[in-house]
Design a protein around this motif. Structure first.
Motif, PDB file in Angstrom:
ATOM      1  N   ARG A 277      52.155  66.222 -31.597  1.00  0.00           N
ATOM      2  CA  ARG A 277      52.706  65.624 -30.118  1.00  0.00           C
ATOM      3  C   ARG A 277      54.453  66.841 -30.037  1.00  0.00           C
ATOM      4  NH1 ARG A 277      56.681  60.765 -32.067  1.00  0.00           N
ATOM      5  NH2 ARG A 277      58.082  62.770 -32.583  1.00  0.00           N
ATOM      6  N   GLY A 278      54.100  66.457 -28.878  1.00  0.00           N
ATOM      7  CA  GLY A 278      54.775  67.608 -27.694  1.00  0.00           C
ATOM      8  C   GLY A 278      56.067  67.147 -27.792  1.00  0.00           C
ATOM      9  N   PRO A 279      57.568  67.600 -27.749  1.00  0.00           N
ATOM     10  CA  PRO A 279      58.709  67.521 -27.060  1.00  0.00           C
ATOM     11  C   PRO A 279      58.793  66.501 -26.268  1.00  0.00           C
ATOM     12  CG  PRO A 279      58.453  69.874 -27.053  1.00  0.00           C
ATOM     13  CD  PRO A 279      56.820  69.194 -26.801  1.00  0.00           C
ATOM     14  N   ASP A 280      57.729  66.031 -25.352  1.00  0.00           N
ATOM     15  CA  ASP A 280      57.710  65.285 -24.609  1.00  0.00           C
ATOM     16  C   ASP A 280      56.580  63.892 -24.354  1.00  0.00           C
ATOM     17  OD1 ASP A 280      55.375  66.465 -24.864  1.00  0.00           O
ATOM     18  OD2 ASP A 280      54.725  66.662 -22.288  1.00  0.00           O
ATOM     19  N   GLY A 281      56.489  63.873 -25.673  1.00  0.00           N
ATOM     20  CA  GLY A 281      56.426  62.766 -26.374  1.00  0.00           C
ATOM     21  C   GLY A 281      54.972  62.499 -26.376  1.00  0.00           C
TER      22      GLY A 281
ATOM     23  N   ASN B  66      51.075  79.605 -39.287  1.00  0.00           N
ATOM     24  CA  ASN B  66      50.158  80.894 -37.972  1.00  0.00           C
ATOM     25  C   ASN B  66      51.852  80.258 -36.645  1.00  0.00           C
ATOM     26  OD1 ASN B  66      48.442  81.516 -37.135  1.00  0.00           O
ATOM     27  ND2 ASN B  66      47.510  80.116 -38.316  1.00  0.00           N
ATOM     28  N   ALA B  67      52.197  78.662 -37.471  1.00  0.00           N
ATOM     29  CA  ALA B  67      53.771  78.344 -36.293  1.00  0.00           C
ATOM     30  C   ALA B  67      55.183  79.599 -36.320  1.00  0.00           C
ATOM     31  CB  ALA B  67      53.797  76.928 -36.884  1.00  0.00           C
ATOM     32  N   GLN B  68      54.735  79.393 -38.089  1.00  0.00           N
ATOM     33  CA  GLN B  68      55.849  80.737 -38.417  1.00  0.00           C
ATOM     34  C   GLN B  68      55.549  81.618 -37.790  1.00  0.00           C
ATOM     35  OE1 GLN B  68      55.974  81.266 -43.057  1.00  0.00           O
ATOM     36  NE2 GLN B  68      57.779  80.647 -42.567  1.00  0.00           N
ATOM     37  N   ILE B  69      54.663  82.398 -37.759  1.00  0.00           N
ATOM     38  CA  ILE B  69      54.140  84.124 -37.454  1.00  0.00           C
ATOM     39  C   ILE B  69      53.973  83.343 -35.780  1.00  0.00           C
ATOM     40  CG2 ILE B  69      52.239  84.875 -36.503  1.00  0.00           C
ATOM     41  CD1 ILE B  69      51.001  84.169 -38.892  1.00  0.00           C
ATOM     42  N   LEU B  70      53.656  82.437 -34.955  1.00  0.00           N
ATOM     43  CA  LEU B  70      54.264  82.181 -33.161  1.00  0.00           C
ATOM     44  C   LEU B  70      55.665  81.748 -33.538  1.00  0.00           C
ATOM     45  CD1 LEU B  70      50.524  80.231 -32.938  1.00  0.00           C
ATOM     46  CD2 LEU B  70      51.217  82.455 -32.212  1.00  0.00           C
ATOM     47  N   GLY B  71      56.142  81.540 -34.070  1.00  0.00           N
ATOM     48  CA  GLY B  71      57.250  81.004 -33.610  1.00  0.00           C
ATOM     49  C   GLY B  71      57.811  79.661 -32.447  1.00  0.00           C
TER      50      GLY B  71
ATOM     51  N   GLU C 296      58.214  75.777 -33.466  1.00  0.00           N
ATOM     52  CA  GLU C 296      58.954  74.682 -34.687  1.00  0.00           C
ATOM     53  C   GLU C 296      58.374  73.224 -34.764  1.00  0.00           C
ATOM     54  OE1 GLU C 296      62.716  72.517 -34.979  1.00  0.00           O
ATOM     55  OE2 GLU C 296      63.173  73.710 -33.287  1.00  0.00           O
ATOM     56  N   LEU C 297      57.940  73.540 -35.655  1.00  0.00           N
ATOM     57  CA  LEU C 297      56.408  72.532 -36.168  1.00  0.00           C
ATOM     58  C   LEU C 297      57.085  72.248 -37.190  1.00  0.00           C
ATOM     59  CD1 LEU C 297      54.050  71.608 -34.749  1.00  0.00           C
ATOM     60  CD2 LEU C 297      52.581  73.548 -36.706  1.00  0.00           C
ATOM     61  N   GLN C 298      57.038  70.025 -36.970  1.00  0.00           N
ATOM     62  CA  GLN C 298      57.332  69.630 -38.420  1.00  0.00           C
ATOM     63  C   GLN C 298      55.783  69.033 -38.422  1.00  0.00           C
ATOM     64  OE1 GLN C 298      58.555  65.821 -37.539  1.00  0.00           O
ATOM     65  NE2 GLN C 298      58.873  65.011 -39.611  1.00  0.00           N
ATOM     66  N   ILE C 299      55.670  68.933 -39.709  1.00  0.00           N
ATOM     67  CA  ILE C 299      54.036  68.720 -40.269  1.00  0.00           C
ATOM     68  C   ILE C 299      54.414  67.759 -40.545  1.00  0.00           C
ATOM     69  CG2 ILE C 299      51.820  69.273 -41.296  1.00  0.00           C
ATOM     70  CD1 ILE C 299      52.030  71.938 -40.280  1.00  0.00           C
ATOM     71  N   VAL C 300      53.255  66.171 -40.609  1.00  0.00           N
ATOM     72  CA  VAL C 300      52.893  64.927 -40.838  1.00  0.00           C
ATOM     73  C   VAL C 300      52.071  64.864 -41.777  1.00  0.00           C
ATOM     74  CG1 VAL C 300      55.627  64.281 -41.222  1.00  0.00           C
ATOM     75  CG2 VAL C 300      53.549  63.559 -39.079  1.00  0.00           C
TER      76      VAL C 300
ATOM     77  N   MET D 245      60.485  78.840 -27.392  1.00  0.00           N
ATOM     78  CA  MET D 245      59.134  77.424 -27.449  1.00  0.00           C
ATOM     79  C   MET D 245      60.346  75.972 -26.648  1.00  0.00           C
ATOM     80  SD  MET D 245      56.756  78.636 -27.926  1.00  0.00           S
ATOM     81  CE  MET D 245      56.985  80.170 -27.331  1.00  0.00           C
ATOM     82  N   SER D 246      59.646  75.326 -26.238  1.00  0.00           N
ATOM     83  CA  SER D 246      60.423  74.089 -25.788  1.00  0.00           C
ATOM     84  C   SER D 246      60.341  73.317 -27.115  1.00  0.00           C
ATOM     85  CB  SER D 246      59.738  73.318 -24.460  1.00  0.00           C
ATOM     86  OG  SER D 246      58.489  73.866 -24.856  1.00  0.00           O
ATOM     87  N   GLY D 247      61.455  73.150 -27.999  1.00  0.00           N
ATOM     88  CA  GLY D 247      61.925  71.682 -28.416  1.00  0.00           C
ATOM     89  C   GLY D 247      61.006  71.394 -29.696  1.00  0.00           C
ATOM     90  N   ALA D 248      60.868  70.645 -30.338  1.00  0.00           N
ATOM     91  CA  ALA D 248      60.150  70.505 -31.946  1.00  0.00           C
ATOM     92  C   ALA D 248      58.861  69.987 -31.909  1.00  0.00           C
ATOM     93  CB  ALA D 248      60.807  69.984 -32.850  1.00  0.00           C
ATOM     94  N   TRP D 249      57.615  70.399 -31.796  1.00  0.00           N
ATOM     95  CA  TRP D 249      56.572  69.449 -32.237  1.00  0.00           C
ATOM     96  C   TRP D 249      56.494  69.479 -33.617  1.00  0.00           C
ATOM     97  CZ3 TRP D 249      52.697  69.826 -28.398  1.00  0.00           C
ATOM     98  CH2 TRP D 249      53.219  71.115 -27.023  1.00  0.00           C
ATOM     99  N   ARG D 250      55.700  68.231 -33.595  1.00  0.00           N
ATOM    100  CA  ARG D 250      55.454  67.549 -34.957  1.00  0.00           C
ATOM    101  C   ARG D 250      53.428  67.513 -35.024  1.00  0.00           C
ATOM    102  NH1 ARG D 250      55.853  61.196 -35.717  1.00  0.00           N
ATOM    103  NH2 ARG D 250      54.071  61.229 -34.901  1.00  0.00           N
ATOM    104  N   ALA D 251      52.912  67.760 -35.824  1.00  0.00           N
ATOM    105  CA  ALA D 251      51.881  68.061 -35.996  1.00  0.00           C
ATOM    106  C   ALA D 251      51.136  66.864 -37.534  1.00  0.00           C
ATOM    107  CB  ALA D 251      51.313  69.102 -36.551  1.00  0.00           C
ATOM    108  N   THR D 252      50.051  65.613 -37.169  1.00  0.00           N
ATOM    109  CA  THR D 252      49.642  64.602 -38.132  1.00  0.00           C
ATOM    110  C   THR D 252      48.702  64.979 -39.013  1.00  0.00           C
ATOM    111  OG1 THR D 252      50.991  62.899 -36.581  1.00  0.00           O
ATOM    112  CG2 THR D 252      50.111  62.564 -38.525  1.00  0.00           C
ATOM    113  N   ILE D 253      48.382  65.344 -40.014  1.00  0.00           N
ATOM    114  CA  ILE D 253      47.116  65.479 -40.116  1.00  0.00           C
ATOM    115  C   ILE D 253      46.195  64.252 -41.121  1.00  0.00           C
ATOM    116  CG2 ILE D 253      46.070  66.904 -41.354  1.00  0.00           C
ATOM    117  CD1 ILE D 253      48.232  69.235 -41.296  1.00  0.00           C
ATOM    118  N   GLY D 254      44.754  64.354 -40.690  1.00  0.00           N
ATOM    119  CA  GLY D 254      44.456  62.912 -41.586  1.00  0.00           C
ATOM    120  C   GLY D 254      44.108  63.076 -43.319  1.00  0.00           C
ATOM    121  N   ALA D 255      45.288  62.865 -43.703  1.00  0.00           N
ATOM    122  CA  ALA D 255      44.946  63.010 -45.230  1.00  0.00           C
ATOM    123  C   ALA D 255      45.045  62.125 -46.319  1.00  0.00           C
ATOM    124  CB  ALA D 255      46.139  64.148 -45.777  1.00  0.00           C
ATOM    125  N   GLY D 256      43.466  61.163 -45.703  1.00  0.00           N
ATOM    126  CA  GLY D 256      42.793  60.562 -46.715  1.00  0.00           C
ATOM    127  C   GLY D 256      42.042  61.824 -47.761  1.00  0.00           C
ATOM    128  N   SER D 257      41.399  61.046 -48.221  1.00  0.00           N
ATOM    129  CA  SER D 257      40.143  61.748 -49.336  1.00  0.00           C
ATOM    130  C   SER D 257      39.170  62.195 -48.804  1.00  0.00           C
ATOM    131  CB  SER D 257      39.964  60.769 -50.359  1.00  0.00           C
ATOM    132  OG  SER D 257      40.059  59.749 -51.134  1.00  0.00           O
TER     133      SER D 257
END
Lengths: 194, 592
Positions: free
Chosen positions: B58-62, B30-35, B37-41, B1-13
């Motif tokens: 957001r991928g490692p390329d931004g 699933n990120a864990q299973i697939l190996g 590196e996913l940061q969730i915010v 896997m290439s670098g760190a990914w970030r997932a931003t979730i819309g968490a309003g009510s």
């Protein structure tokens, strides 16, 4: 012909027995993420709430309700004594606001949103499905004090109408069958909280 | 896997109601299973509530990719496709690096100015707010005397966003000029209008913008104490605001030297307890003082004699967010959008029978048609739109023929509606306007504080008449009676709730009299909503026999004749709830 909740006082409705003796202790029948009082020291609960937000009567009442699930008479007597208000004045405040309850409520409170969008998208069917399933009308509690069914003005999740909350967790896009399914799911909620 | 990914979730009510918490858990697992590196915010509401749960990758390329309708069971597929196979999931992709792929019109016609940070930053991070021009306006303002900002807000022509549209600068001026040792600023977050959720989203998605506006207001009027009043039904908004207050205190933005050296200002949060009328400013003050929330006669206005009898400036959540914007960008920039008398933008919550509901921000003066058809994408499931209800219980229903009315403070009252706080509920041909009028009058009957007889008894009588009409027992003279009652309630009530209570009745009588007449003269409900007047049948030529209606029916009224065979409704068992019509994908369920 029914009069709105707030007008009962003005029209001379009977006062409930605020001053009735302390109610028996009741305990939770398991998890579920609701707040349940196990103690009978309601006056103590009131004193703690008064200590947390002095000078904010509504906040004190909210604190008591958060801890006990409703507003028990002895706690109100304590609030009245400490703030110098009469019980009648307190009842005036309590009966004005929709969230306060003077009666013991169920372990799980279900609130069906009655907002405009929910009304248009079938909130009545949601209420009906729950009424059928639980055998209680809105405003009532099941005999085992497990569920209380309530309606609420608007939860502000209008794009997901119709909406309901089960033990504080909001479920969107509910129809009749899904509303009932949300009750079944309630046990998963603890780990699901954000 | 290439670098760190970030997932931003819309968490309003709204995101949470659609299952954002479950989606987050699924992404994590699933990120864990697939190996991966996913940061969730988490962030506030991204806006397109109709496509919840919204997840931005957001991928490692931004490069950012916004996906819609990612329920928990779609999380695995999303990661598999996008991250592992490196192929975007086109069907669910909404935005790529801010460029729209699907639902392009939803974003294209908006002017997201106040909402610019909503759904982008982590609402609990003061740092991220600062990175996007946060507290810049405050810094600029504190370097100048208070009247400079007052002049800027006056020049910008900012009008209160809570509904009445009172000039904000004028309100501040009055509060500032009343001699007193103590002054208060209050943020009115008692968004009671059913069908409105702008303030909730601002408080949940960008609480610091509101807080900054309050500090600015306090600086102008000279208040040492501020209160945020958040309604009880918005627990998440209260939580996020509380955290914003704590963070601001820690950063020294609140406290001893908040308004300059030796000029203290602090903010306290108060929770409402469920009363619509407490959105009225004098009732709100009564509620904070721990009394029944009954409106008081004005004058004296709260700016002269408000909370604890001290001068108090009360502004709406969205107004404060606008103040922060003006302080940062200036009055001229503010006026670049909107009309001469209603400058700036307005946030609307778009809900009801609409294809793309959500939170939208447009320039003042945009027509209803643009909002409903261009941004909202028209009716749900291609149904034709009959009306919009604008302005909540104080507003009115406008028919499709009046959709070219511009939305601002001047044009709407002429059509029998008001802009109100910004709730826009769209209704298609399955909504009965008599039922809608009854719904609003019933709401106002419950929420009337009971002080003025006209409002207390008048709303009850109107409700009785409307119920009679909905049940088929109406007579023609009821319409005149309604008109008379509505006018009397409006004329004889003291506060805004009572004075505007007749609007839902008067506007439906004005634009939808034919529906009233159909109920009274023909004993039928054209929309199929009033149950005693409605009978449904299934058109055997259109029915596909998919059995969806059978699963939906709570009355057991639909006969199951076999898969692929047309369904039939047993009229005597049917409760006429219309559930079958709502789920039918073929338009086969019809009103007789």
């Amino acid at each position: 012909m029914t009069l709105g909740r707030r007008k009962r006082l003005l029209c001379g409705g009977a006062l409930p027995r605020l001053w009735a003796g302390s109610r028996p202790a009741w305990a939770s029948a398991g998890g579920g993420g609701t707040v349940v009082a196990i103690e009978t020291d309601f006056a103590g609960v009131a004193r703690r709430a008064l200590g947390r937000c002095p000078g904010d009567v509504v906040g004190v009442l909210q604190g008591i309700q958060a801890e006990c699930g409703y507003l028990p008479g002895p706690a109100l007597a304590e609030v009245a004594a400490q703030t110098g208000r009469s019980l009648a004045q307190l009842y005036g405040v309590i009966s004005f606001y929709a969230t306060f309850s003077l009666e013991k409520r169920g372990r799980v409170v279900i609130r069906v949103c009655q907002g405009t969008a929910c009304h248009v998208r079938g909130a009545q069917r949601v209420t009906e499905a729950l009424t059928q399933h639980l055998h209680i009308d809105p405003g009532q509690t099941t005999e085992d004090y497990e569920f209380t069914l309530e309606t609420v003005a608007c939860l502000g999740c209008c794009s997901l109408a119709p909406v309901l909350t089960v033990a504080g967790h909001t479920h969107g896009r509910s129809d009749g069958p899904r509303a009932v399914a949300s009750l079944v799911q309630q046990h998963d909620h603890e780990e699901e909280s954000w | 896997m290439s670098g760190a990914w970030r997932a931003t979730i819309g968490a309003g009510s709204c995101g949470l109601a659609a299952g954002a918490a479950a989606t987050r858990r699924a992404l994590q697992n699933n990120a864990q299973i697939l190996g991966i590196e996913l940061q969730i915010v988490s962030t506030g509401c991204i806006g397109l509530c109709a496509r919840e749960v919204l997840v931005e990758l957001r991928g490692p390329d931004g490069v950012t990719w916004l996906y819609g309708e990612i329920a928990a069971d779609k999380a695995a597929e999303l990661l598999q496709r996008h991250v592992i196979q490196n192929e975007p999931w086109i069907e669910r992709l909404l935005l790529r690096q801010g460029i729209a792929v699907h639902d392009a019109d939803f974003w294209q016609w908006q002017k997201r100015r106040i909402l610019a940070r909503c759904g982008v930053i982590d609402p609990e991070s003061l740092e991220q707010y600062r990175q996007l021009a946060g507290y810049v306006g405050l810094k600029k303002t504190l370097a100048n005397p208070p009247h400079a900002l007052l002049a800027a807000v006056g020049e910008a022509g900012l009008r209160g966003r809570g509904g009445a549209g009172f000039p904000t600068a004028q309100k501040w001026q009055s509060c500032r000029e009343t001699p007193s040792d103590l002054r208060y600023v209050i943020c009115n977050g008692d968004e009671g209008d059913p069908g409105a959720f702008m303030d909730r989203n601002l408080l949940e998605g960008d609480p610091h913008a509101v807080l900054e506006g309050m500090i600015l207001a306090a600086y102008v009027v000279g208040a040492a104490q501020g209160l945020v009043y958040v309604r009880d039904e918005y627990p998440l908004a209260a939580k996020r605001m509380q955290r914003a207050i704590a963070a601001a205190r820690e950063a020294g933005l609140l406290g001893e030297n908040a308004r300059g050296p030796g000029q203290p200002f602090d903010v306290e949060l108060r929770r409402g307890a469920g009363a619509f009328v407490c959105g009225e400013e004098t009732a709100l003050i009564a509620a904070i003082e721990g009394e029944r929330g009954i409106p008081q006669r004005r004058p004296p206005f709260p700016t002269e004699r408000g909370l604890w009898k001290k001068p108090t400036s009360i502004n709406n959540v969205e107004t404060y967010a606008n103040v922060s914007w003006i302080a940062a960008h200036g009055a001229a920039a503010f006026r670049s959008v909107g009309t001469e008398r209603s400058p700036g933008t307005k946030i609307f919550s778009l809900a009801g029978d609409i294809a793309r509901g959500g939170l939208v921000e447009v320039g003042m003066g945009t027509t209803i048609r643009q909002v409903v058809y261009a941004i909202g994408g028209g009716g749900r499931g291609g149904r034709s739109i009959k009306a919009v209800q604008i302005g909540g219980p104080s507003g009115g229903c406008l028919p499709a023929t009046r959709f070219d009315t511009p939305i601002d403070f001047e044009a709407l009252p002429g059509e029998g509606a008001i802009m109100g706080s910004g709730g826009l509920v769209v209704m298609d041909d399955t909504a009965c306007m008599v039922d809608v009028a009854r719904y609003f009058v019933g709401f106002l009957r419950d929420e009337s504080c009971g002080r003025c007889s006209a409002c207390r008894v008048g709303t009850l009588r109107m409700y009785e008449i409307l119920t009679r009409i909905c049940n088929g027992g109406g007579v023609l003279s009821d319409l005149d009676e309604l008109q008379r009652l509505a006018t009397a309630v409006g004329d004889l009530s003291a506060c805004g709730l009572g004075r505007s209570a007749p609007n839902p009745v008067l506007s439906t009588l004005r634009w939808f009299r034919d529906e009233y007449l159909a109920h009274i003269l023909e004993h039928r409900c054209p929309a199929g909503r009033c149950r005693t007047l409605t009978q449904f049948v299934i058109d055997p030529y259109l029915c596909d026999g998919c059995q969806r209606c059978w699963r939906q029916c709570g009355y057991g009224a639909i006969a199951l004749l076999g898969r692929g065979v047309a369904m039939q409704i047993a009229g005597d068992v049917c409760g006429s709830c219309g559930g079958c019509r709502d789920v039918c994908g073929f338009g086969a369920v019809r009103v007789v």
